[in-house]
Write an enzyme that holds these catalytic residues in place. Structure first.
Site, PDB file in Angstrom:
ATOM      1  N   GLY A   1      30.781  23.068  33.296  1.00 46.31           N
ATOM      2  CA  GLY A   1      30.144  23.972  32.350  1.00 46.31           C
ATOM      3  C   GLY A   1      31.051  25.057  31.802  1.00 46.31           C
ATOM      4  N   CYS A   2      32.357  24.902  31.998  1.00 48.47           N
ATOM      5  CA  CYS A   2      33.295  25.902  31.487  1.00 48.47           C
ATOM      6  C   CYS A   2      33.499  25.678  29.987  1.00 48.47           C
ATOM      7  CB  CYS A   2      34.627  25.794  32.229  1.00 48.47           C
ATOM      8  SG  CYS A   2      35.818  27.055  31.762  1.00 48.47           S
ATOM      9  N   SER A   3      33.165  26.675  29.190  1.00 44.58           N
ATOM     10  CA  SER A   3      33.198  26.509  27.736  1.00 44.58           C
ATOM     11  C   SER A   3      34.531  26.896  27.122  1.00 44.58           C
ATOM     12  CB  SER A   3      32.076  27.328  27.086  1.00 44.58           C
ATOM     13  OG  SER A   3      32.224  28.704  27.412  1.00 44.58           O
TER      14      SER A   3
ATOM     15  N   HIS B   1      40.868  28.278  28.467  1.00 42.73           N
ATOM     16  CA  HIS B   1      41.888  29.258  28.846  1.00 42.73           C
ATOM     17  C   HIS B   1      41.744  29.570  30.337  1.00 42.73           C
ATOM     18  CE1 HIS B   1      44.705  32.553  27.546  1.00 42.73           C
ATOM     19  NE2 HIS B   1      44.412  32.937  28.784  1.00 42.73           N
TER      20      HIS B   1
ATOM     21  N   HIS C   1      47.615  29.805  27.256  1.00 42.67           N
ATOM     22  CA  HIS C   1      46.333  29.118  27.090  1.00 42.67           C
ATOM     23  C   HIS C   1      46.296  27.763  27.788  1.00 42.67           C
ATOM     24  CE1 HIS C   1      42.555  28.264  24.924  1.00 42.67           C
ATOM     25  NE2 HIS C   1      43.039  27.058  24.643  1.00 42.67           N
TER      26      HIS C   1
ATOM     27  N   CYS D   1      40.930  31.371  20.333  1.00 45.16           N
ATOM     28  CA  CYS D   1      40.468  31.588  21.712  1.00 45.16           C
ATOM     29  C   CYS D   1      40.157  33.066  21.939  1.00 45.16           C
ATOM     30  CB  CYS D   1      41.538  31.120  22.701  1.00 45.16           C
ATOM     31  SG  CYS D   1      41.185  31.554  24.425  1.00 45.16           S
TER      32      CYS D   1
ATOM     33  N   LYS E   1      30.065   1.632  49.202  1.00 42.88           N
ATOM     34  CA  LYS E   1      30.488   0.271  48.860  1.00 42.88           C
ATOM     35  C   LYS E   1      29.691  -0.330  47.707  1.00 42.88           C
ATOM     36  CE  LYS E   1      31.583  -0.429  53.767  1.00 42.88           C
ATOM     37  NZ  LYS E   1      31.215  -1.140  55.006  1.00 42.88           N
ATOM     38  N   ARG E   2      28.616   0.373  47.301  1.00 47.25           N
ATOM     39  CA  ARG E   2      27.780  -0.208  46.256  1.00 47.25           C
ATOM     40  C   ARG E   2      28.465  -0.104  44.894  1.00 47.25           C
ATOM     41  NH1 ARG E   2      26.129   5.115  46.296  1.00 47.25           N
ATOM     42  NH2 ARG E   2      25.029   5.923  44.471  1.00 47.25           N
TER      43      ARG E   2
ATOM     44  N   CYS F   1      42.849  34.624  24.621  1.00 44.77           N
ATOM     45  CA  CYS F   1      44.290  34.703  24.407  1.00 44.77           C
ATOM     46  C   CYS F   1      44.714  36.124  24.014  1.00 44.77           C
ATOM     47  CB  CYS F   1      44.725  33.718  23.319  1.00 44.77           C
ATOM     48  SG  CYS F   1      44.922  32.012  23.907  1.00 44.77           S
TER      49      CYS F   1
ATOM     50  N   GLN G   1      36.010  34.676  37.131  1.00 45.34           N
ATOM     51  CA  GLN G   1      35.086  35.780  36.944  1.00 45.34           C
ATOM     52  C   GLN G   1      34.883  36.526  38.255  1.00 45.34           C
ATOM     53  OE1 GLN G   1      31.510  35.068  34.476  1.00 45.34           O
ATOM     54  NE2 GLN G   1      32.213  32.957  34.248  1.00 45.34           N
TER      55      GLN G   1
ATOM     56  N   ASN H   1      35.097  28.651  37.513  1.00 49.30           N
ATOM     57  CA  ASN H   1      34.561  27.362  37.093  1.00 49.30           C
ATOM     58  C   ASN H   1      35.631  26.704  36.229  1.00 49.30           C
ATOM     59  OD1 ASN H   1      32.013  27.736  38.306  1.00 49.30           O
ATOM     60  ND2 ASN H   1      31.315  28.913  36.542  1.00 49.30           N
TER      61      ASN H   1
ATOM     62  N   HIS I   1      40.980  31.110  33.513  1.00 47.47           N
ATOM     63  CA  HIS I   1      40.325  32.368  33.849  1.00 47.47           C
ATOM     64  C   HIS I   1      39.279  32.169  34.945  1.00 47.47           C
ATOM     65  CE1 HIS I   1      37.157  30.689  31.270  1.00 47.47           C
ATOM     66  NE2 HIS I   1      36.344  31.606  31.764  1.00 47.47           N
TER      67      HIS I   1
END
Length: 371
Positions: free
Chosen positions: A180-182, A185, A129, A56, A34-35, A59, A189, A174, A187
């Protein structure tokens, strides 16, 4: 003066919830939600991505950073990570020999080291993509599930036949810049190690203890309890259920669990794979619809080791964790800092409150379809 309630209220009073998978606790402080928020806000990137990006690395037909060229793939595409976290081709680690001065005893006691070998893979979900899981069809997601299963079976075969020392395959995704996904596209891992990772090892240990003590499976019992209570269910079909776990840490964390004892992807029938694809689409659409944004998360599959004892395999129960960071909106992210780093995990929203938000959302039509 604040009014003191005479009865305990889970939506207003602080309490700790036990996570039986990891044997840890989460401090729940629902009154803090609630803050007013004056903290950091994430940049919301609503970029219209093209179906093909010539720059990319993932791709089809494009050249990757290392110089290799991707094939003109039409569904999923798996290749060894160009910058892997673990490798097969490295020397074995040998502990330092004792010098005899007594200091080696302290060093071996306090600075234990293990060499780690393995292989890392990149799994492109689609040649398109611009597609993420909620925007893919059930059939397209089914191809991803097929690929996960094939990778599990292939690496397990390599382990059993002695071609590689693999023991565990950790498949994960991710999604989003906030995680932190750079590369946008679509994907995931897969990291294949010659050890069982710590988080998975803790889960298997605790599930094994539960199995010995109660003569039943922890997650099988948990599924039965959640179906009976109904309060935390986000989605379900014949084969799987998605809940906001009772012990959730992240605001809209979910746990996807097999309804029957499927130890790993190796146990999946065509029906199981189709049901997993379907419920993944439903869940990820709900996530995107929550804040009308491409919802970021870290997602991972937990299952039986590729190679392990009968007890490790029997105690394992296929499930998937989704850890999304968003807290109040598309721009407000939860941070694990302060007490959470120094004391224990903490959340401001009860699992039941989060589940209610997700339950009310459309899981069939993506928010972009109404724009």
């Amino acid at each position: 003066m604040a009014t003191i309630m005479t009865e305990f209220d889970f939506t207003n009073h602080s309490h700790r919830r036990h996570n039986p998978l990891t044997d840890t606790y989460v401090l729940c402080s629902p009154h803090r939600a609630k803050r007013p928020w004056q903290g950091a806000k994430e940049e919301v990137r609503k970029i219209a991505l093209p179906e093909f990006d010539p720059k990319c690395y993932l791709c089809p037909s494009n050249i990757r950073a290392t110089g290799d060229t991707n094939p003109k793939y039409e569904s999923t595409f798996v290749f060894p990570n160009d910058y892997p976290a673990v490798r097969l081709e490295q020397p074995d680690y040998e502990a330092e020999k004792s010098s005899g001065d007594g200091k080696d005893d302290l060093k071996s006691r306090l600075m234990h080291v293990q060499g780690v070998k393995g292989q890392c893979f990149v799994i492109c979900f689609s040649p398109n993509h611009s597609l993420t899981l909620p925007l893919m069809t059930n059939q397209q997601i089914g191809k991803v599930v097929d690929t996960w299963q094939k990778l599990y079976l292939d690496t397990q075969s390599d382990s059993v036949e002695g071609k590689a020392p693999y023991k565990y395959l950790q498949i994960f995704e991710n999604k989003g810049f906030a995680m932190g996904c750079s590369n946008p596209h679509p994907h995931g891992q897969a990291w294949c190690l010659d050890v069982i990772p710590t988080e998975v090892s803790h889960e298997i240990t605790n599930m094994s203890k539960y199995h010995h003590q109660h003569k039943s499976h922890m997650l099988g019992d948990y599924v039965e309890l959640e179906i009976a209570e109904k309060k935390r269910i986000v989605a379900q079909n014949d084969s799987f259920i998605v809940v906001v776990p009772y012990w959730a840490l992240w605001p809209f964390e979910t746990l996807l669990i097999a309804k029957e004892h499927l130890k790993s992807l190796a146990d999946f029938s065509d029906k199981h794979k189709a049901d997993l694809a379907s419920i993944l689409k439903t869940l990820t659409i709900k996530y995107d619809n929550l804040f009308n944004t491409s919802f970021p998360y870290s997602m991972g599959l937990h299952q039986a080791p590729l190679v392990g004892s009968e007890e490790e395999k029997e105690s394992s129960w296929f499930h998937m964790h989704f850890y999304p960071p968003l807290l109040r909106s598309a721009s407000v992210k939860k941070f694990c800092v302060g007490f959470e780093m120094l004391g224990e995990s903490q959340r401001d929203l009860t699992s039941e409150q989060a589940a209610a938000r997700l339950q009310d959302l459309d899981g069939a039509k993506h928010y972009t379809e109404t724009i």
